[in-house]
Motif scaffolding. Structure first.
Motif, PDB file in Angstrom:
ATOM      1  N   PRO A   1      16.443 136.724 -35.759  1.00 15.99           N
ATOM      2  CA  PRO A   1      16.286 135.266 -35.702  1.00 15.99           C
ATOM      3  C   PRO A   1      15.163 134.745 -36.598  1.00 15.99           C
ATOM      4  O   PRO A   1      15.294 133.681 -37.202  1.00 15.99           O
ATOM      5  CB  PRO A   1      15.987 134.971 -34.239  1.00 15.99           C
ATOM      6  CG  PRO A   1      16.242 136.227 -33.481  1.00 15.99           C
ATOM      7  CD  PRO A   1      16.322 137.350 -34.446  1.00 15.99           C
ATOM      8  N   GLU A   2      14.062 135.500 -36.692  1.00 22.24           N
ATOM      9  CA  GLU A   2      12.950 135.070 -37.549  1.00 22.24           C
ATOM     10  C   GLU A   2      13.360 135.078 -39.021  1.00 22.24           C
ATOM     11  O   GLU A   2      13.021 134.182 -39.784  1.00 22.24           O
ATOM     12  CB  GLU A   2      11.709 135.964 -37.361  1.00 22.24           C
ATOM     13  CG  GLU A   2      11.147 135.953 -35.961  1.00 22.24           C
ATOM     14  CD  GLU A   2      11.832 136.973 -35.049  1.00 22.24           C
ATOM     15  OE1 GLU A   2      12.477 137.921 -35.557  1.00 22.24           O
ATOM     16  OE2 GLU A   2      11.743 136.806 -33.825  1.00 22.24           O
ATOM     17  N   ASP A   3      14.092 136.153 -39.401  1.00 19.36           N
ATOM     18  CA  ASP A   3      14.560 136.258 -40.791  1.00 19.36           C
ATOM     19  C   ASP A   3      15.542 135.134 -41.116  1.00 19.36           C
ATOM     20  O   ASP A   3      15.475 134.521 -42.179  1.00 19.36           O
ATOM     21  CB  ASP A   3      15.234 137.616 -41.040  1.00 19.36           C
ATOM     22  CG  ASP A   3      14.283 138.783 -40.869  1.00 19.36           C
ATOM     23  OD1 ASP A   3      13.096 138.631 -41.222  1.00 19.36           O
ATOM     24  OD2 ASP A   3      14.724 139.840 -40.390  1.00 19.36           O
ATOM     25  N   ASP A   4      16.462 134.875 -40.177  1.00 19.70           N
ATOM     26  CA  ASP A   4      17.447 133.820 -40.391  1.00 19.70           C
ATOM     27  C   ASP A   4      16.761 132.458 -40.510  1.00 19.70           C
ATOM     28  O   ASP A   4      17.113 131.645 -41.382  1.00 19.70           O
ATOM     29  CB  ASP A   4      18.465 133.802 -39.253  1.00 19.70           C
ATOM     30  CG  ASP A   4      19.674 132.960 -39.590  1.00 19.70           C
ATOM     31  OD1 ASP A   4      20.255 133.160 -40.678  1.00 19.70           O
ATOM     32  OD2 ASP A   4      20.025 132.083 -38.775  1.00 19.70           O
ATOM     33  N   ALA A   5      15.765 132.220 -39.663  1.00 18.27           N
ATOM     34  CA  ALA A   5      15.016 130.956 -39.727  1.00 18.27           C
ATOM     35  C   ALA A   5      14.270 130.845 -41.052  1.00 18.27           C
ATOM     36  O   ALA A   5      14.183 129.764 -41.641  1.00 18.27           O
ATOM     37  CB  ALA A   5      14.040 130.860 -38.556  1.00 18.27           C
ATOM     38  N   ARG A   6      13.737 131.957 -41.525  1.00 23.14           N
ATOM     39  CA  ARG A   6      13.015 131.962 -42.814  1.00 23.14           C
ATOM     40  C   ARG A   6      13.959 131.619 -43.965  1.00 23.14           C
ATOM     41  O   ARG A   6      13.621 130.844 -44.850  1.00 23.14           O
ATOM     42  CB  ARG A   6      12.388 133.337 -43.029  1.00 23.14           C
ATOM     43  CG  ARG A   6      11.533 133.416 -44.241  1.00 23.14           C
ATOM     44  CD  ARG A   6      10.787 134.729 -44.280  1.00 23.14           C
ATOM     45  NE  ARG A   6      10.164 134.895 -45.574  1.00 23.14           N
ATOM     46  CZ  ARG A   6       9.947 136.055 -46.159  1.00 23.14           C
ATOM     47  NH1 ARG A   6      10.267 137.168 -45.543  1.00 23.14           N
ATOM     48  NH2 ARG A   6       9.396 136.110 -47.341  1.00 23.14           N
TER      49      ARG A   6
ATOM     50  N   ARG B   1      22.200 130.600 -49.673  1.00 24.61           N
ATOM     51  CA  ARG B   1      21.840 131.150 -48.356  1.00 24.61           C
ATOM     52  C   ARG B   1      23.031 131.914 -47.760  1.00 24.61           C
ATOM     53  O   ARG B   1      22.876 133.006 -47.205  1.00 24.61           O
ATOM     54  CB  ARG B   1      21.419 130.039 -47.406  1.00 24.61           C
ATOM     55  CG  ARG B   1      20.078 129.416 -47.730  1.00 24.61           C
ATOM     56  CD  ARG B   1      19.761 128.298 -46.739  1.00 24.61           C
ATOM     57  NE  ARG B   1      18.570 127.584 -47.108  1.00 24.61           N
ATOM     58  CZ  ARG B   1      18.501 126.268 -47.286  1.00 24.61           C
ATOM     59  NH1 ARG B   1      19.568 125.508 -47.103  1.00 24.61           N
ATOM     60  NH2 ARG B   1      17.367 125.701 -47.626  1.00 24.61           N
TER      61      ARG B   1
ATOM     62  N   ARG C   1      23.271 135.931 -46.858  1.00 22.87           N
ATOM     63  CA  ARG C   1      23.647 136.426 -45.530  1.00 22.87           C
ATOM     64  C   ARG C   1      24.863 137.360 -45.605  1.00 22.87           C
ATOM     65  O   ARG C   1      24.925 138.358 -44.887  1.00 22.87           O
ATOM     66  CB  ARG C   1      23.920 135.252 -44.592  1.00 22.87           C
ATOM     67  CG  ARG C   1      22.664 134.488 -44.199  1.00 22.87           C
ATOM     68  CD  ARG C   1      22.987 133.330 -43.250  1.00 22.87           C
ATOM     69  NE  ARG C   1      21.796 132.659 -42.806  1.00 22.87           N
ATOM     70  CZ  ARG C   1      21.448 131.419 -43.155  1.00 22.87           C
ATOM     71  NH1 ARG C   1      22.239 130.700 -43.946  1.00 22.87           N
ATOM     72  NH2 ARG C   1      20.334 130.886 -42.703  1.00 22.87           N
TER      73      ARG C   1
ATOM     74  N   GLU D   1      16.767 129.909 -43.732  1.00 21.32           N
ATOM     75  CA  GLU D   1      17.168 128.505 -43.578  1.00 21.32           C
ATOM     76  C   GLU D   1      16.053 127.552 -43.998  1.00 21.32           C
ATOM     77  O   GLU D   1      16.309 126.493 -44.550  1.00 21.32           O
ATOM     78  CB  GLU D   1      17.590 128.237 -42.134  1.00 21.32           C
ATOM     79  CG  GLU D   1      18.363 126.968 -41.951  1.00 21.32           C
ATOM     80  CD  GLU D   1      19.632 126.894 -42.792  1.00 21.32           C
ATOM     81  OE1 GLU D   1      19.891 125.788 -43.331  1.00 21.32           O
ATOM     82  OE2 GLU D   1      20.354 127.883 -42.939  1.00 21.32           O
ATOM     83  N   ALA D   2      14.806 127.922 -43.751  1.00 27.46           N
ATOM     84  CA  ALA D   2      13.679 127.043 -44.061  1.00 27.46           C
ATOM     85  C   ALA D   2      13.321 127.034 -45.545  1.00 27.46           C
ATOM     86  O   ALA D   2      12.697 126.089 -46.030  1.00 27.46           O
ATOM     87  CB  ALA D   2      12.451 127.456 -43.251  1.00 27.46           C
TER      88      ALA D   2
END
Length: 146
Positions: free
Chosen positions: A113-118, A97, A101, A120-121
């Protein structure tokens, strides 16, 4: 428990569900160990033990688990190995990850933020590595994470 051996099928499953909350833990564990009830009922009863926050009960369960592991060294070994491999996988995922990044940042591809959360998930190492490879040549963040 001799009379239980004569029970089988649905009758045994029904009895096991009925008796579990009425008998001590050791008795229920013995029943689970020796009687051939359905897998569904066996799992249901085993998971039923997890529903408490009472420190005394939790301490007793811990002791029971220690004893069971001491008489089943193969199981203890498997659990230790599983913990090691899961820890290694988590470490590799974290590294993958971070590398993804870094590539996105170096290529100046914005990471919302949505991409980063994706990222991380995602718990599939292969997917994160694929995204990393795609990020090397992608024209956008969306293209890298497809």
């Amino acid at each position: 428990m001799p009379f239980l051996v004569a029970r089988s099928g649905q009758a045994l499953d029904d009895f096991a569900r009925w008796v579990a909350p009425r008998r001590p833990l050791a008795w229920v564990l013995s029943m689970l160990e020796y009687l051939a009830m359905s897998t569904t009922v066996r799992e249901e009863l085993l998971w039923g033990f997890a529903q408490t926050e009472d420190p005394e009960i939790l301490a007793r369960r811990q002791r029971i688990l220690e004893v069971l592991l001491s008489v089943s060294p193969q199981v203890e070994e498997r659990l230790v190995e599983k913990g090691r491999s899961e820890g290694l996988l988590e470490g590799r995922l974290a590294e993958a990850r971070a590398a993804l990044r870094r590539v996105l940042a170096r290529r100046q591809l914005p990471l919302g933020p949505e991409d980063d959360a994706r990222i991380e998930a995602c718990d599939d190492l292969g997917v994160v590595e694929r995204w990393h490879d795609q990020a090397v040549t992608a024209a956008s963040t969306a293209e890298a994470l497809r």
